[in-house]
Motif scaffolding. Structure first.
Motif, mmCIF file in Angstrom:
data_model
loop_
_atom_site.group_PDB
_atom_site.id
_atom_site.type_symbol
_atom_site.label_atom_id
_atom_site.label_comp_id
_atom_site.label_asym_id
_atom_site.label_seq_id
_atom_site.Cartn_x
_atom_site.Cartn_y
_atom_site.Cartn_z
ATOM 1 N N SER A 246 0.802 -1.223 0.000
ATOM 2 C CA SER A 246 0.000 0.000 0.000
ATOM 3 C C SER A 246 0.835 1.273 0.000
ATOM 4 N N VAL A 247 2.072 1.212 0.479
ATOM 5 C CA VAL A 247 2.936 2.394 0.509
ATOM 6 C C VAL A 247 3.779 2.411 -0.756
ATOM 7 N N LYS A 248 3.498 3.372 -1.626
ATOM 8 C CA LYS A 248 4.156 3.443 -2.932
ATOM 9 C C LYS A 248 5.154 4.594 -3.036
ATOM 10 N N THR A 249 5.218 5.428 -2.018
ATOM 11 C CA THR A 249 6.090 6.600 -2.072
ATOM 12 C C THR A 249 6.911 6.711 -0.789
ATOM 13 N N SER A 250 8.106 7.248 -0.946
ATOM 14 C CA SER A 250 8.980 7.573 0.176
ATOM 15 C C SER A 250 10.093 8.445 -0.385
ATOM 16 N N ILE A 251 10.840 9.045 0.486
ATOM 17 C CA ILE A 251 11.952 9.885 0.031
ATOM 18 C C ILE A 251 12.961 9.055 -0.752
ATOM 19 N N GLU A 252 13.287 7.851 -0.255
ATOM 20 C CA GLU A 252 14.291 7.036 -0.951
ATOM 21 C C GLU A 252 13.761 6.517 -2.285
ATOM 22 N N LEU A 253 12.481 6.170 -2.360
ATOM 23 C CA LEU A 253 11.913 5.728 -3.636
ATOM 24 C C LEU A 253 11.873 6.868 -4.646
ATOM 25 N N GLU A 254 11.526 8.060 -4.180
ATOM 26 C CA GLU A 254 11.484 9.204 -5.095
ATOM 27 C C GLU A 254 12.871 9.525 -5.639
ATOM 28 N N LYS A 255 13.887 9.453 -4.779
ATOM 29 C CA LYS A 255 15.263 9.696 -5.246
ATOM 30 C C LYS A 255 15.665 8.665 -6.297
ATOM 31 N N ALA A 256 15.332 7.405 -6.041
ATOM 32 C CA ALA A 256 15.664 6.349 -6.997
ATOM 33 C C ALA A 256 14.938 6.581 -8.325
ATOM 34 N N PHE A 257 13.646 6.906 -8.264
ATOM 35 C CA PHE A 257 12.868 7.138 -9.474
ATOM 36 C C PHE A 257 13.413 8.336 -10.240
ATOM 37 N N LYS A 258 13.756 9.387 -9.528
ATOM 38 C CA LYS A 258 14.304 10.596 -10.163
ATOM 39 C C LYS A 258 15.628 10.292 -10.861
ATOM 40 N N GLN A 259 16.453 9.450 -10.228
ATOM 41 C CA GLN A 259 17.721 9.084 -10.876
ATOM 42 C C GLN A 259 17.473 8.347 -12.185
ATOM 43 N N VAL A 260 16.477 7.457 -12.188
ATOM 44 C CA VAL A 260 16.171 6.731 -13.415
ATOM 45 C C VAL A 260 15.625 7.681 -14.474
ATOM 46 N N THR A 261 14.718 8.572 -14.099
ATOM 47 C CA THR A 261 14.157 9.494 -15.100
ATOM 48 C C THR A 261 15.216 10.463 -15.620
ATOM 49 N N ASP A 262 16.152 10.844 -14.775
ATOM 50 C CA ASP A 262 17.272 11.674 -15.257
ATOM 51 C C ASP A 262 18.082 10.907 -16.303
ATOM 52 N N GLU A 263 18.289 9.628 -16.048
ATOM 53 C CA GLU A 263 19.032 8.791 -16.993
ATOM 54 C C GLU A 263 18.245 8.583 -18.285
#
Length: 170
Positions: free
Chosen positions: A36-53
C-alpha cells in the motif's frame, strides 16, 4: 481502489499525450513497488535518478512533452519523443538492465494504433521477459501469483536502493 483509479487517470493522460502528436512515441514510467505504501523519500530519489538517466538516453532528440507526477499511488513520468517504438524500447531495455534501479521501474513504450494505446514488449524485440528480483522466475508470474510476501519484496527493494547508493559513491 486508489490504485485502480490512478491507473485509469494514467491511461487518460497517456491517451491525451499520444493524441497531441500521434507520430511521436510515449514513454510511461512507473515504479514496481508492492503493497500500500508506494512513495517515500528514498523511492522518489531512486525514481528521479532513473528518469534523469532516461533523459540522457534520449538527449539526441527533441522531446515534445516531459511530465513528472508525484501521486499518492506512486511516481509517474511521461516523455513524448520522435523515436520509433522499437528504438525507444531498446534504449529503455538497456537502461533497465544497466541502471542500479532499473529493476524497480517499468519503462513502458506506447503508441496509438487506430485510437488504441499499444505497448511494445521486450519479447517483441527478441529480449527475454523480466525476471523476478528474488527468484529469477518470470516477474509477471511471481507478481500475479503473489509468490513472495510484501515484506520480502520490500527488503529486496531496500537492498537494491542501498547497493545503488554505494555504486553512486564509487
Amino acid at each position: 481502489m486508489e490504485a485502480l483509479d490512478a491507473k485509469e487517470r494514467r491511461v487518460h493522460v497517456q491517451k491525451e499525450l499520444l493524441i497531441s502528436d500521434p507520430q511521436y512515441t510515449l514513454l510511461s514510467a512507473t515504479m514496481n513497488i508492492p503493497g500500500s505504501v508506494k512513495t517515500s523519500i528514498e523511492l522518489e530519489k531512486a525514481f528521479k535518478q532513473v528518469t534523469d538517466e532516461v533523459e540522457i538516453c534520449v538527449s539526441d532528440v527533441v522531446t515534445l512533452v516531459n511530465v513528472y507526477r508525484n501521486e499518492k499511488t506512486g511516481y509517474e513520468y511521461f516523455l513524448l519523443v520522435p523515436l520509433t517504438k522499437e528504438e525507444l524500447k531498446k534504449r529503455m531495455i538497456k537502461l533497465e538492465e544497466t541502471h542500479p534501479y532499473g529493476r524497480l521501474v517499468d519503462l513502458d513504450v506506447l503508441w496509438l494504433d487506430n485510437g488504441e494505446i499499444k505497448n511494445i514488449s521486450r519479447e517483441q524485440l527478441g529480449y527475454p521477459k523480466r525476471k523476478c528480483f528474488l527468484c529469477e522466475k518470470d516477474a509477471k508470474v511471481c507478481g500475479r501469483s503473489r509468490t513472495h510476501s510484501v515484506e520480502e519484496l520490500h527488503k529486496k527493494i531496500h537492498e537494491l536502493i542501498e547497493e545503488g547508493r554505494i555504486q553512486a559513491n564509487d
